[in-house]
Write an enzyme that holds these catalytic residues in place. Structure first.
Site, PDB file in Angstrom:
ATOM      1  CE  LYS A 173      -1.718   3.177   2.680  1.00  9.75           C
ATOM      2  NZ  LYS A 173      -1.901   4.098   1.805  1.00  9.75           N
ATOM      3  CD  GLU A 248      13.349   2.033  10.473  1.00  9.68           C
ATOM      4  OE1 GLU A 248      14.000   1.025  10.820  1.00  9.68           O
ATOM      5  OE2 GLU A 248      13.600   3.154  10.996  1.00  9.68           O
ATOM      6  CB  CYS A 282      12.670   9.863   8.334  1.00 10.77           C
ATOM      7  SG  CYS A 282      13.496   8.681   7.242  1.00 10.77           S
ATOM      8  CD  GLU A 380       9.520  13.580  11.486  1.00 12.24           C
ATOM      9  OE1 GLU A 380       8.626  13.411  11.889  1.00 12.24           O
ATOM     10  OE2 GLU A 380      10.375  13.152  10.830  1.00 12.24           O
TER      11      GLU A 380
HETATM   12  P1  NDP Z   1       1.935   8.731   7.770  1.00  9.17           P
HETATM   13  O1  NDP Z   1       2.172   8.013   9.031  1.00  9.17           O
HETATM   14  O2  NDP Z   1       0.809   9.581   7.604  1.00  9.17           O
HETATM   15  O3  NDP Z   1       1.475   7.685   6.653  1.00  9.17           O
HETATM   16  C1  NDP Z   1       2.297   6.472   6.350  1.00  9.17           C
HETATM   17  C2  NDP Z   1       1.558   5.526   5.752  1.00  9.17           C
HETATM   18  O4  NDP Z   1       0.777   4.911   6.614  1.00  9.17           O
HETATM   19  C3  NDP Z   1       0.641   5.859   4.499  1.00  9.17           C
HETATM   20  O5  NDP Z   1       0.783   4.879   3.570  1.00  9.17           O
HETATM   21  C4  NDP Z   1      -0.531   6.010   5.100  1.00  9.17           C
HETATM   22  O6  NDP Z   1      -1.556   5.843   4.219  1.00  9.17           O
HETATM   23  C5  NDP Z   1      -0.787   4.905   6.041  1.00  9.17           C
HETATM   24  N1  NDP Z   1      -1.567   5.081   7.139  1.00  9.17           N
HETATM   25  C6  NDP Z   1      -2.260   6.286   7.471  1.00  9.17           C
HETATM   26  N2  NDP Z   1      -3.176   5.928   8.536  1.00  9.17           N
HETATM   27  C7  NDP Z   1      -3.034   4.586   8.755  1.00  9.17           C
HETATM   28  C8  NDP Z   1      -3.624   3.627   9.648  1.00  9.17           C
HETATM   29  N3  NDP Z   1      -4.434   3.771  10.617  1.00  9.17           N
HETATM   30  N4  NDP Z   1      -3.391   2.221   9.642  1.00  9.17           N
HETATM   31  C9  NDP Z   1      -2.505   1.836   8.512  1.00  9.17           C
HETATM   32  N5  NDP Z   1      -1.837   2.749   7.687  1.00  9.17           N
HETATM   33  C10 NDP Z   1      -2.187   4.069   7.806  1.00  9.17           C
HETATM   34  O7  NDP Z   1       3.031   9.134   7.252  1.00  9.17           O
HETATM   35  P2  NDP Z   1       3.525  10.183   5.929  1.00  9.17           P
HETATM   36  O8  NDP Z   1       3.194   9.474   4.783  1.00  9.17           O
HETATM   37  O9  NDP Z   1       3.027  11.389   6.023  1.00  9.17           O
HETATM   38  O10 NDP Z   1       5.243  10.236   5.979  1.00  9.17           O
HETATM   39  C11 NDP Z   1       5.746  11.212   6.806  1.00  9.17           C
HETATM   40  C12 NDP Z   1       6.065  10.370   8.100  1.00  9.17           C
HETATM   41  O11 NDP Z   1       6.931   9.627   7.909  1.00  9.17           O
HETATM   42  C13 NDP Z   1       7.103  11.593   8.827  1.00  9.17           C
HETATM   43  O12 NDP Z   1       6.854  11.489  10.033  1.00  9.17           O
HETATM   44  C14 NDP Z   1       8.527  10.834   8.763  1.00  9.17           C
HETATM   45  O13 NDP Z   1       9.378  11.132   9.725  1.00  9.17           O
HETATM   46  C15 NDP Z   1       8.292   9.399   8.442  1.00  9.17           C
HETATM   47  N6  NDP Z   1       9.143   8.902   7.786  1.00  9.17           N
HETATM   48  C16 NDP Z   1      10.233   7.838   8.253  1.00  9.17           C
HETATM   49  C17 NDP Z   1      11.096   7.347   7.795  1.00  9.17           C
HETATM   50  C18 NDP Z   1      12.213   6.350   8.342  1.00  9.17           C
HETATM   51  O14 NDP Z   1      12.712   5.510   7.799  1.00  9.17           O
HETATM   52  N7  NDP Z   1      12.101   6.518   9.618  1.00  9.17           N
HETATM   53  C19 NDP Z   1      11.370   7.419   6.371  1.00  9.17           C
HETATM   54  C20 NDP Z   1      10.240   8.304   5.796  1.00  9.17           C
HETATM   55  C21 NDP Z   1       9.309   8.867   6.492  1.00  9.17           C
HETATM   56  P3  NDP Z   1      -2.017   7.379   3.476  1.00  9.17           P
HETATM   57  O15 NDP Z   1      -1.304   8.331   3.423  1.00  9.17           O
HETATM   58  O16 NDP Z   1      -2.401   6.810   2.018  1.00  9.17           O
HETATM   59  O17 NDP Z   1      -3.312   7.632   4.168  1.00  9.17           O
END
Ligand code: NDP
Length: 478
Positions: A173, A248, A282, A380
């Site tokens: 997804k 992560e 991140c 963050e």
């Molecule tokens: P989100 O947590 O909003 O989303 C991440 C993924 O989770 C998306 O595919 C999202 O779907 C999905 N998601 C949202 N709600 C749910 C749920 N209730 N159950 C299961 N899946 C869900 O993060 P972002 O996409 O906005 O990414 C930014 C964040 O990610 C930042 O905080 C960043 O630090 C972190 N990050 C960390 C990395 C690491 O390796 N440590 C690398 C890259 C980013 P959808 O968006 O389609 O609704």
């Protein structure tokens, strides 16, 4: 407008009940295309298909898995310019960085093609006569992959490639901001000769598709990259049903600049680490901790370099900093800039909306002078916002670096071997950079953090086997 990007379930491209449009943050008047917005029902179909395909894919020969991954990696590398352009349009990352990310994704598939062949085990002497002990690694089963938007090729690649290499089946997804990138990667995988159901793509919302994956008892392991808030929900749901999980999440990464550093090199590390990829990494260096004797000189050089950065359309030749990926993220960045000012941090430069020839989410990178307790120095932001914090000496700089709930990446700029060595050992982070920007670039080594940044085994490189396999100990009486 392109054709609608469809979902890939059980070896077929499927339409859905609803569609949505993927935006181009560099030019809102020219969207990337429409995509099928899967729902819980489609996610469950994909999960069932993956569960049915799991036994046969688990017992395919390593050669077949290696060939499939090698083919996928080769095609990604061969098409890196075209796929990089798609990434640049959909996520807003400048073209050279986007092409680099796609190449990284290709190399990851190539690396795990080799790992599929290298999966081994151990033979251990038993404590009993006539008994042999074999320790082997086996696939976990169905792996649910939930990815963020900020690295729409590299992060899915470093999850999908090891999952398939070690014999697992996949339900993938992507984040809703980047469905076309998820589709393009999946389209390549769909032609690699995998059995139906071994790999599935379901675009759709986190609440529908993401939660269906996380909650399904047919999904044996969930790998998630995203925010801390969503990560906590994923952890709770997987813990309740005893599934394997890897998270992560965020970071508030420090870059320490000592008085003995090469100042130009330090400024370069800080500019790249804080502002490249529009700060949407991140691993971004959002806290620049600078030793007092060079503080003012560092800030003066940073101001100059930050002001000179060219913000623009991700496809424009001279762009260094692309747009923010979405309106919601832009609003969050601007809100934090207001919070920083209200709390008394000094805005040195940037933090303003930019009018560009095309309508998009443009802002100038923001540099603050602040204190450890300011929210902009603790939370963050995930945008091009960095705060400089003064430290009186190395020990204080190290303490400030560790004064965060996060522990993903940390950097130090210094010419002192003593301080570099001490920092590498004592900083609380999963990745440490010396005289380099905070970014986990190499694709064949572990990626991940500590504290609130990560949970579970590391990703990437040979360490990925820890998550994507389960260990079996077999005793034989000959
Ligand atoms: P989100 O947590 O909003 O989303 C991440 C993924 O989770 C998306 O595919 C999202 O779907 C999905 N998601 C949202 N709600 C749910 C749920 N209730 N159950 C299961 N899946 C869900 O993060 P972002 O996409 O906005 O990414 C930014 C964040 O990610 C930042 O905080 C960043 O630090 C972190 N990050 C960390 C990395 C690491 O390796 N440590 C690398 C890259 C980013 P959808 O968006 O389609 O609704």
């Amino acid at each position: 407008m392109q054709n609608t990007f469809r979902n890939y379930i059980n070896g077929r491209w499927e339409t859905g009940v609803t569609t949505a449009t993927s935006e181009n943050p560099s030019d809102l008047a020219s969207p990337v295309g429409d995509y099928v917005r899967g729902d819980r029902e489609q996610a469950e179909l994909a999960i069932r298909a993956a569960a049915e395909a799991a036994p046969s894919w688990a017992f395919t020969t390593p050669q077949r898995r290696a060939d499939a991954l090698d083919q996928i990696g080769s095609e990604i590398l061969a098409r890196k310019d075209e796929l990089g352009e798609l990434l640049a349009r959909e996520e807003g990352k400048p073209l050279p960085e986007s092409v680099g990310e796609v190449a990284r994704a290709g190399n990851i598939f190539k690396f795990f093609a080799g790992e599929a062949l290298r999966t081994g085990g151990e033979k251990v002497a038993s404590v009993r006569p006539g008994v042999e002990v074999d320790i082997t690694r086996e696939p976990v089963g169905v792996v649910g992959i939930i990815a963020p938007w900020n690295f729409p090729f590299a992060i899915p690649a470093w999850k999908i490639a090891p999952a398939l290499a070690y014999g697992n089946t996949v339900v993938f997804k992507p984040a809703e901001l980047v469905p076309a990138c998820g589709w393009a990667l999946s389209e390549i995988i769909s032609r690699a000769g995998l059995p139906a159901g071994a790999f599935n793509l379901v675009n759709g919302s986190g609440r529908q598709v993401g939660q269906a994956i996380v909650e399904s008892r047919l999904v044996d392991a969930v790998t998630f990259t995203g925010s801390e808030a969503t990560g906590a929900q994923v952890l709770k749901a997987t813990a309740e049903r005893g599934a394997k999980v890897q998270l992560e999440m965020g970071g508030k990464n420090p870059l320490v600049v000592l008085a003995d550093a090469d100042l130009d090199q330090a400024v370069e590390c800080a500019v790249q680490g804080a502002f490249y990829s529009t700060g949407q990494r991140c691993t971004a260096s959002s806290r620049l901790i600078v030793e007092a004797p060079v503080h003012d000189a560092f800030v003066a050089k940073m101001r100059e370099r930050t002001r000179a950065l060219k913000v623009g359309h991700a496809l424009a030749r001279d762009t260094q900093i692309g747009p923010v990926a979405s309106r919601a993220q832009l609003e969050q960045n601007l809100a934090y800039i207001a919070i920083g000012r209200e709390e008394g941090a000094e805005l040195v430069t940037g933090g303003e909306l930019i009018q560009a020839p095309t309508p998009g989410h443009y802002m100038s990178p923001a540099l603050f002078l602040g204190q450890r307790e300011h929210r902009i120095a603790r939370e963050e932001i995930f945008g091009p916002v960095a705060v400089v914090i003064r430290a009186d000496h190395y020990e204080q700089a190290l303490a400030l670096a560790n004064d965060t709930p996060y522990g993903l990446c940390a950097g130090i700029c210094t010419t002192s071997l003593k301080h570099a060595t001490h920092f590498k050992r004592h900083v609380q982070a999963g990745m440490v950079m010396v005289n380099l920007p905070t970014a986990g670039v190499d694709y064949h080594v572990p990626f991940g953090g500590r504290k609130a940044s990560s949970h579970g085994p590391r990703e990437q490189g040979r360490y990925a086997a820890e998550f994507y396999t389960t260990v079996k100990t077999a005793y034989t009486c000959a």
